[in-house]
Motif scaffolding. Structure first.
Motif, PDB file in Angstrom:
ATOM      1  N   ASN A  82       7.390  -6.957  15.648  1.00 51.35           N
ATOM      2  CA  ASN A  82       6.615  -5.745  15.354  1.00 51.35           C
ATOM      3  C   ASN A  82       6.627  -5.505  13.854  1.00 51.35           C
ATOM      4  OD1 ASN A  82       6.205  -5.216  18.133  1.00 51.35           O
ATOM      5  ND2 ASN A  82       8.237  -4.282  18.270  1.00 51.35           N
ATOM      6  N   LEU A  83       5.444  -5.497  13.241  1.00 46.79           N
ATOM      7  CA  LEU A  83       5.375  -5.348  11.796  1.00 46.79           C
ATOM      8  C   LEU A  83       5.714  -3.923  11.384  1.00 46.79           C
ATOM      9  CD1 LEU A  83       2.143  -7.357  10.917  1.00 46.79           C
ATOM     10  CD2 LEU A  83       4.505  -8.149  11.079  1.00 46.79           C
ATOM     11  N   GLU A  84       6.301  -3.792  10.219  1.00 46.54           N
ATOM     12  CA  GLU A  84       6.601  -2.481   9.659  1.00 46.54           C
ATOM     13  C   GLU A  84       5.329  -1.880   9.066  1.00 46.54           C
ATOM     14  OE1 GLU A  84      11.273  -3.103   8.524  1.00 46.54           O
ATOM     15  OE2 GLU A  84       9.786  -3.748   7.071  1.00 46.54           O
ATOM     16  N   PRO A  85       5.344  -0.575   8.729  1.00 47.40           N
ATOM     17  CA  PRO A  85       4.115   0.087   8.253  1.00 47.40           C
ATOM     18  C   PRO A  85       3.406  -0.652   7.121  1.00 47.40           C
ATOM     19  CG  PRO A  85       5.786   1.727   8.697  1.00 47.40           C
ATOM     20  CD  PRO A  85       6.447   0.392   8.890  1.00 47.40           C
ATOM     21  N   ARG A 137       1.641  -3.773   8.479  1.00 47.28           N
ATOM     22  CA  ARG A 137       0.421  -3.470   9.239  1.00 47.28           C
ATOM     23  C   ARG A 137      -0.725  -3.097   8.300  1.00 47.28           C
ATOM     24  NH1 ARG A 137       4.289  -0.812  12.560  1.00 47.28           N
ATOM     25  NH2 ARG A 137       3.686   1.243  11.742  1.00 47.28           N
ATOM     26  N   LYS A 138      -0.425  -2.292   7.280  1.00 45.50           N
ATOM     27  CA  LYS A 138      -1.463  -1.869   6.339  1.00 45.50           C
ATOM     28  C   LYS A 138      -2.008  -3.049   5.536  1.00 45.50           C
ATOM     29  CE  LYS A 138       0.221   2.874   5.693  1.00 45.50           C
ATOM     30  NZ  LYS A 138       0.704   3.871   4.715  1.00 45.50           N
ATOM     31  N   VAL A 139      -1.115  -3.910   5.074  1.00 45.05           N
ATOM     32  CA  VAL A 139      -1.550  -5.071   4.285  1.00 45.05           C
ATOM     33  C   VAL A 139      -2.374  -6.020   5.149  1.00 45.05           C
ATOM     34  CG1 VAL A 139      -0.728  -7.137   3.066  1.00 45.05           C
ATOM     35  CG2 VAL A 139       0.343  -4.911   2.619  1.00 45.05           C
ATOM     36  N   SER A 190       6.317  -9.610   8.239  1.00 41.14           N
ATOM     37  CA  SER A 190       7.474  -9.585   9.122  1.00 41.14           C
ATOM     38  C   SER A 190       8.103  -8.203   9.050  1.00 41.14           C
ATOM     39  CB  SER A 190       8.482 -10.656   8.696  1.00 41.14           C
ATOM     40  OG  SER A 190       9.625 -10.618   9.511  1.00 41.14           O
ATOM     41  N   SER A 191       9.098  -8.004   9.860  1.00 39.85           N
ATOM     42  CA  SER A 191       9.929  -6.810   9.738  1.00 39.85           C
ATOM     43  C   SER A 191      11.354  -7.291   9.501  1.00 39.85           C
ATOM     44  CB  SER A 191       9.853  -5.962  11.015  1.00 39.85           C
ATOM     45  OG  SER A 191      10.393  -6.686  12.108  1.00 39.85           O
ATOM     46  N   ILE A 227       0.874  -1.164   0.000  1.00 38.32           N
ATOM     47  CA  ILE A 227       0.000   0.000   0.000  1.00 38.32           C
ATOM     48  C   ILE A 227       0.910   1.212   0.000  1.00 38.32           C
ATOM     49  CG2 ILE A 227      -1.695   1.318   1.337  1.00 38.32           C
ATOM     50  CD1 ILE A 227      -2.848  -1.345   2.288  1.00 38.32           C
ATOM     51  N   PRO A 228       0.759   2.129  -0.977  1.00 40.97           N
ATOM     52  CA  PRO A 228       1.680   3.267  -1.093  1.00 40.97           C
ATOM     53  C   PRO A 228       1.903   3.987   0.238  1.00 40.97           C
ATOM     54  CG  PRO A 228       0.196   3.224  -2.963  1.00 40.97           C
ATOM     55  CD  PRO A 228      -0.274   2.137  -2.024  1.00 40.97           C
ATOM     56  N   GLY A 229       3.175   4.269   0.484  1.00 39.15           N
ATOM     57  CA  GLY A 229       3.559   4.930   1.723  1.00 39.15           C
ATOM     58  C   GLY A 229       4.037   3.976   2.794  1.00 39.15           C
ATOM     59  N   GLY A 230       3.850   2.676   2.568  1.00 41.19           N
ATOM     60  CA  GLY A 230       4.271   1.697   3.567  1.00 41.19           C
ATOM     61  C   GLY A 230       5.748   1.359   3.493  1.00 41.19           C
TER      62      GLY A 230
END
Length: 521
Positions: A484-487, A490-492, A477-478, A431-434
């Motif tokens: 802790n998931l990256e942006p 989390r969005k996906v 994953s991160s 998702i753009p911006g993630g």
């Protein structure tokens, strides 16, 4: 010379040689321990892919593809090595171990040009025990070869500086050529060599330039076009964060000695010791060797930091490894210069104790979450996650990812574990911006016509029906193993929770796995 003097001289040389051998054996053992324990991580997968595919260095196809763009020497050597010994984790990393152990010996030889046996042996001890050095000796990347060749170039340069013999100059020229074909940071070793000549041996400057000209010309012909292309990309959109402030350089010096893995209390203890010993050493070293150590060890770090702050970031500790030996020598000279035996012993115990604590934490996979450890990641177990998928998948299941680093590692192990891999639908969701950097890479790959087995899907422009009713395995994953998931992750995950039905999930060592089915209407 009398017989007794000869006996004592021989006894002294034997003791030194035995001490050096012991240092090498310890260094080898530390690097060998758990060498193949961890699965390959993202950068090592890039190495694996590079040596496994018939890319032609510098070709347009090579430049257009999203693959390794560092100079080719290490990958050429590793390809030949892997043809002989295979591509297991142990085998791929062993070549780095080999270069790292040779570097211990070469540091001793380089140090002996200016300093006594005690200083040189202690410098070799610091390199041998350093968790920073062990880390990269257990990684299938070019860093320890860069280290070895920077030492080789510097060693033959200093021999030429002292003796001005043709043999040393020829070996210097050859070592420098290999260095230029291994790391883009080679100039930060070679240019200071010329500065040292300007300051102390001007009559040799043109001879130095003449022997450096062929390596430089070959670099410009074969390496520079790819380097310029890569530099343009990094200048436009770098994956590296800029260094925070001048304290980043102190963190680098600390990492050289005790690595990334030591705790906060160790950092607070070791940093004053490093600075104090280096400063103390500088008062007792003659001008030429002191200038050489500062030009080859400290000045490049400052220059790269300054460039990264003024233009775009290229400051990252693992590439600065080529300057670390000169810090070890300066540090060891500071220790040896201490006049009081009890104080010298205390300092040695403190420094070695801090170093060994870092080694202990390294083997336990402990990595403090510090800003100085940016872009430093523990290797994560991925094979067990592949096994979870293979045991629970159904025919027609698709796999999707929200982190490119994890995707690439999972892809590697799944491809090696399952014959059905080619038939499994594979997606990268964003998702753009993630993840702005990877979004830039996606655009660059598409514009160059790069073909990838994964379909890149922008979920903002995508309807759930586009997955044709498939059951989706989502791997989030991160880069870190924190869980802790990256942006983007989390969005996906939120998008799938909204548009699909999650029927099962797992958490495994920092990774999250979920199975989604289409919503029943």
């Amino acid at each position: 010379m009398r017989r007794e003097e000869v006996r004592l001289l021989f006894k002294g040389k034997l003791a030194v040689n035995l001490a050096l051998l012991a240092i090498l054996v310890v260094g080898f053992a530390l690097r060998l321990h758990d060498l193949g324990k961890h699965d390959l991580w993202f950068d090592e997968i890039i190495t694996y892919d590079y040596i496994s595919k018939p890319y032609s260095w510098g070709s347009q196809d090579f430049i257009n593809n999203f693959i390794e763009k560092n100079p080719p020497l290490y990958f050429i050597l590793l390809r030949q090595w892997s043809d002989l010994f295979g591509k297991s984790e142990f085998s791929l990393r062993f070549l780095s171990l080999f270069f790292g152990v040779l570097s211990i010996f070469l540091l001793y030889k380089l140090s002996r040009i200016f300093f006594d046996h005690k200083t040189s042996l202690l410098g070799a001890v610091f390199l041998s025990l350093s968790p920073f050095q062990i880390w990269y000796c257990q990684e299938a990347r070019a860093f320890t070869l860069s280290l070895l060749l920077s030492l080789s170039s510097s060693y033959f340069f200093l021999r030429s500086f002292k003796n001005n013999d043709t043999k040393s100059w020829v070996l210097y020229s050859f070592s420098s050529l290999l260095l230029l074909f291994t790391t883009y940071y080679a100039a930060f070793i070679l240019i200071p060599q010329g500065l040292l000549l300007i300051l102390y041996q001007r009559k040799l400057f043109f001879r130095w330039a003449a022997f450096l000209l062929p390596p430089a010309a070959l670099f410009l012909i074969f390496i520079f076009p790819v380097f310029a292309h890569q530099l343009a990309i990094v200048r436009y959109k770098s994956w590296l964060p800029p260094p925070a402030n001048a304290a980043s350089m102190l963190e680098t010096l600390k990492n050289f000695v005790v690595g990334y893995n030591a705790g906060e209390s160790v950092y607070l203890c070791i940093l004053p010791l490093i600075l104090g010993l280096c400063l103390y050493a500088s008062f007792g070293i003659p001008a030429v060797p002191l200038t050489a150590l500062l030009l080859f060890g400290l000045a490049p770090v400052i220059l790269i930091f300054t460039f990264s702050k003024a233009f775009f970031p290229v400051y990252i500790d693992r590439h600065l490894i080529i300057f670390s030996p000169f810090i070890y020598i300066l540090l060891s000279k500071g220790v040896v210069s201490i006049k009081h035996a009890w104080l010298k012993l205390l300092v040695i115990v403190l420094v070695i104790g801090c170093v060994l604590f870092g080694v202990f934490n390294y083997y336990r996979d402990i990595l403090p979450d510090r800003r100085a450890n940016t872009m430093v990641f523990l290797k994560r177990p991925v094979r067990p996650i592949v096994e979870i998928f293979l045991k629970n998948r159904r025919e027609g299941d698709a796999i999707g990812f929200s982190n490119y680093g994890f995707m690439n590692i999972f892809r590697h192990y799944l491809e090696n574990e399952s014959k059905e891999y080619p038939a499994i639908p594979k997606f990268y969701f964003f998702i753009p911006g993630g993840d702005e950097f990877f979004e830039f890479q996606i655009g660059a790959m598409k514009s160059n016509g790069f073909k990838n087995e994964f379909k890149f899907i922008n979920l903002e422009k995508f309807a759930p029906e586009g997955l044709a009713g498939r059951r989706i395995w989502l791997f989030s994953s991160s880069w870190k193993r924190s869980g802790n998931l990256e942006p983007n992750g989390r969005k996906v995950k939120s998008w799938f929770d909204e548009h699909y039905s999650r029927i099962r999930e797992w958490y495994y060592d920092g990774a999250w796995i979920g199975i989604y089915e289409p919503l029943k209407r």
